[in-house]
Motif scaffolding. Structure first.
Motif, PDB file in Angstrom:
ATOM      1  N   CYS A   1      70.058 -12.586 -48.327  1.00 52.02           N
ATOM      2  CA  CYS A   1      69.022 -11.388 -48.338  1.00 52.02           C
ATOM      3  C   CYS A   1      69.104 -10.397 -49.728  1.00 52.02           C
ATOM      4  O   CYS A   1      68.558  -9.748 -50.192  1.00 52.02           O
ATOM      5  CB  CYS A   1      69.178 -10.623 -47.100  1.00 52.02           C
ATOM      6  N   PHE A   2      70.302 -10.671 -50.548  1.00 54.90           N
ATOM      7  CA  PHE A   2      70.722  -9.923 -51.709  1.00 54.90           C
ATOM      8  C   PHE A   2      70.131 -10.695 -52.828  1.00 54.90           C
ATOM      9  O   PHE A   2      69.937 -10.142 -53.885  1.00 54.90           O
ATOM     10  CB  PHE A   2      72.256 -10.172 -51.843  1.00 54.90           C
ATOM     11  N   ALA A   3      69.731 -11.957 -52.769  1.00 52.96           N
ATOM     12  CA  ALA A   3      69.545 -12.749 -53.951  1.00 52.96           C
ATOM     13  C   ALA A   3      68.083 -12.581 -54.241  1.00 52.96           C
ATOM     14  O   ALA A   3      67.211 -12.887 -53.677  1.00 52.96           O
ATOM     15  CB  ALA A   3      69.731 -14.252 -53.742  1.00 52.96           C
ATOM     16  N   GLY A   4      67.871 -12.081 -55.559  1.00 54.05           N
ATOM     17  CA  GLY A   4      66.676 -11.780 -56.116  1.00 54.05           C
ATOM     18  C   GLY A   4      65.567 -10.684 -55.382  1.00 54.05           C
ATOM     19  O   GLY A   4      64.401 -10.847 -55.460  1.00 54.05           O
TER      20      GLY A   4
ATOM     21  N   TYR B   1      80.897  -4.684 -48.052  1.00 52.50           N
ATOM     22  CA  TYR B   1      80.436  -4.255 -46.690  1.00 52.50           C
ATOM     23  C   TYR B   1      81.079  -4.656 -45.511  1.00 52.50           C
ATOM     24  O   TYR B   1      81.657  -5.911 -45.425  1.00 52.50           O
ATOM     25  CB  TYR B   1      78.961  -4.490 -46.578  1.00 52.50           C
ATOM     26  N   SER B   2      81.200  -3.965 -44.316  1.00 50.08           N
ATOM     27  CA  SER B   2      81.746  -4.368 -43.291  1.00 50.08           C
ATOM     28  C   SER B   2      80.762  -5.185 -42.581  1.00 50.08           C
ATOM     29  O   SER B   2      79.481  -4.500 -42.378  1.00 50.08           O
ATOM     30  CB  SER B   2      82.285  -3.035 -42.250  1.00 50.08           C
ATOM     31  N   VAL B   3      80.719  -6.155 -41.880  1.00 51.67           N
ATOM     32  CA  VAL B   3      79.623  -7.022 -41.093  1.00 51.67           C
ATOM     33  C   VAL B   3      79.940  -7.497 -39.889  1.00 51.67           C
ATOM     34  O   VAL B   3      81.029  -7.725 -39.361  1.00 51.67           O
ATOM     35  CB  VAL B   3      79.604  -8.332 -42.159  1.00 51.67           C
ATOM     36  N   GLU B   4      78.723  -7.186 -39.071  1.00 52.45           N
ATOM     37  CA  GLU B   4      78.854  -7.912 -37.595  1.00 52.45           C
ATOM     38  C   GLU B   4      77.666  -8.945 -37.712  1.00 52.45           C
ATOM     39  O   GLU B   4      76.540  -8.834 -38.251  1.00 52.45           O
ATOM     40  CB  GLU B   4      78.429  -6.536 -36.730  1.00 52.45           C
ATOM     41  N   PHE B   5      77.967  -9.888 -36.749  1.00 52.75           N
ATOM     42  CA  PHE B   5      77.162 -10.859 -36.490  1.00 52.75           C
ATOM     43  C   PHE B   5      76.794 -11.212 -35.039  1.00 52.75           C
ATOM     44  O   PHE B   5      77.932 -11.282 -34.321  1.00 52.75           O
ATOM     45  CB  PHE B   5      77.492 -12.233 -37.109  1.00 52.75           C
TER      46      PHE B   5
ATOM     47  N   ASP C   1      65.840  -6.638 -53.839  1.00 51.23           N
ATOM     48  CA  ASP C   1      66.247  -4.962 -53.633  1.00 51.23           C
ATOM     49  C   ASP C   1      67.077  -4.648 -52.651  1.00 51.23           C
ATOM     50  O   ASP C   1      67.369  -3.402 -52.361  1.00 51.23           O
ATOM     51  CB  ASP C   1      65.287  -4.168 -53.998  1.00 51.23           C
ATOM     52  N   PHE C   2      67.478  -5.633 -51.902  1.00 53.82           N
ATOM     53  CA  PHE C   2      68.301  -5.328 -50.665  1.00 53.82           C
ATOM     54  C   PHE C   2      69.618  -4.485 -50.767  1.00 53.82           C
ATOM     55  O   PHE C   2      69.911  -3.431 -50.101  1.00 53.82           O
ATOM     56  CB  PHE C   2      68.713  -6.579 -49.916  1.00 53.82           C
ATOM     57  N   GLY C   3      70.364  -5.143 -52.026  1.00 55.23           N
ATOM     58  CA  GLY C   3      71.653  -4.251 -52.135  1.00 55.23           C
ATOM     59  C   GLY C   3      71.467  -2.837 -52.672  1.00 55.23           C
ATOM     60  O   GLY C   3      72.121  -1.859 -52.407  1.00 55.23           O
ATOM     61  N   THR C   4      70.245  -2.618 -53.439  1.00 53.52           N
ATOM     62  CA  THR C   4      69.893  -1.385 -54.120  1.00 53.52           C
ATOM     63  C   THR C   4      69.460  -0.483 -52.781  1.00 53.52           C
ATOM     64  O   THR C   4      70.040   0.739 -52.837  1.00 53.52           O
ATOM     65  CB  THR C   4      68.718  -1.614 -54.942  1.00 53.52           C
ATOM     66  N   TRP C   5      68.890  -1.024 -51.671  1.00 52.54           N
ATOM     67  CA  TRP C   5      68.314  -0.158 -50.620  1.00 52.54           C
ATOM     68  C   TRP C   5      69.610   0.244 -49.759  1.00 52.54           C
ATOM     69  O   TRP C   5      69.741   1.444 -49.382  1.00 52.54           O
ATOM     70  CB  TRP C   5      67.350  -0.950 -49.789  1.00 52.54           C
ATOM     71  N   LEU C   6      70.528  -0.761 -49.614  1.00 47.89           N
ATOM     72  CA  LEU C   6      71.877  -0.479 -48.872  1.00 47.89           C
ATOM     73  C   LEU C   6      72.446   0.833 -49.449  1.00 47.89           C
ATOM     74  O   LEU C   6      73.040   1.754 -48.967  1.00 47.89           O
ATOM     75  CB  LEU C   6      72.705  -1.662 -48.727  1.00 47.89           C
ATOM     76  N   ARG C   7      72.622   0.750 -50.841  1.00 49.68           N
ATOM     77  CA  ARG C   7      73.391   1.896 -51.512  1.00 49.68           C
ATOM     78  C   ARG C   7      72.619   3.120 -51.563  1.00 49.68           C
ATOM     79  O   ARG C   7      73.394   4.035 -51.315  1.00 49.68           O
ATOM     80  CB  ARG C   7      73.413   1.159 -53.093  1.00 49.68           C
TER      81      ARG C   7
END
Length: 210
Positions: free
Chosen positions: A93-96, A134-138, A98-104
């Motif tokens: 979801c990060f690749a290409g 990030y801390s991650v849960e699945f 703005d997901f990372g930007t939105w998280l920050r």
């Protein structure tokens, strides 16, 4: 310790996996889809933002073709509220995007992943999130896999899903059921995490080799 600032990430819950050319086999979508819905409901109850993700490929692609019925969100997901919608072309979801930007921008420190497929887009996103701090849960019962056969060998959907979950738990995320996750939201309990060494030691002990 401050409470986690979570986002629920609902990955690729698209018609292709239900009625298209790429059907999920394990766990059965008749169980995983209701768990995804329950996770979205719990997120809304706890004011956790929901990110819905779509995998979109060119119009001539055999799966997830842009503008096709198969590429559309499953109706039960499309009908539910979300905070952000992302279209991607690669597994993470990060690749290409703005997901990372939105998280920050939203000061998210923990992501909870549900959707499809366990071993591909879910795991790619989980690994990148882990590497980015990030801390991650699945939620393993709110996801699923399908079988593969190629030059490297053959693996069933069940084997692929279960193996991916063990690897994810060994380092990259806390693997939980949907029930456990919802209970943790209500109680504030921190999920159990493992590492590669303890995972190996437990395997050796279970076979009497330690």
């Amino acid at each position: 310790m401050s409470a986690p600032r979570r986002a629920l990430v609902v990955i690729d819950v698209q018609n292709e996996y239900f009625t298209g050319n790429f059907k999920i086999e394990y766990p059965d979508v008749k169980s995983s889809l209701p768990n995804i819905e329950r996770a979205m409901e719990a997120a809304q109850k706890h004011s956790i933002p929901v990110v819905v993700v779509l995998h979109i490929l060119p119009e001539e692609a055999p799966i997830f073709a842009k503008g096709s019925v198969g590429a559309a969100l499953h109706p039960s997901i499309a009908a539910r509220p979300h905070s952000k919608l992302i279209e991607k072309t690669l597994p993470s979801c990060f690749a290409g995007t703005d997901f990372g930007t939105w998280l920050r921008e939203n000061k998210i420190d923990t992501i909870t992943v549900v959707g499809y497929m366990t071993h591909n887009c879910n795991e790619s996103t989980i690994r990148q999130a882990f590497h980015e701090g990030y801390s991650v849960e699945f939620l393993h019962d709110a996801s699923g896999s399908l079988p593969y056969k190629n030059k490297a060998g053959t693996v069933s959907a069940e084997q692929l899903h279960k193996t991916a979950c063990v690897v994810i738990q060994s380092a990259f995320a806390a693997v939980l059921t949907t029930d456990e996750w919802i209970s943790n939201l209500d109680s504030g309990k921190t999920p159990e995490r493992d590492n590669v060494f303890t995972s190996n030691q437990q395997a050796l002990a279970s076979h009497g080799l330690k």
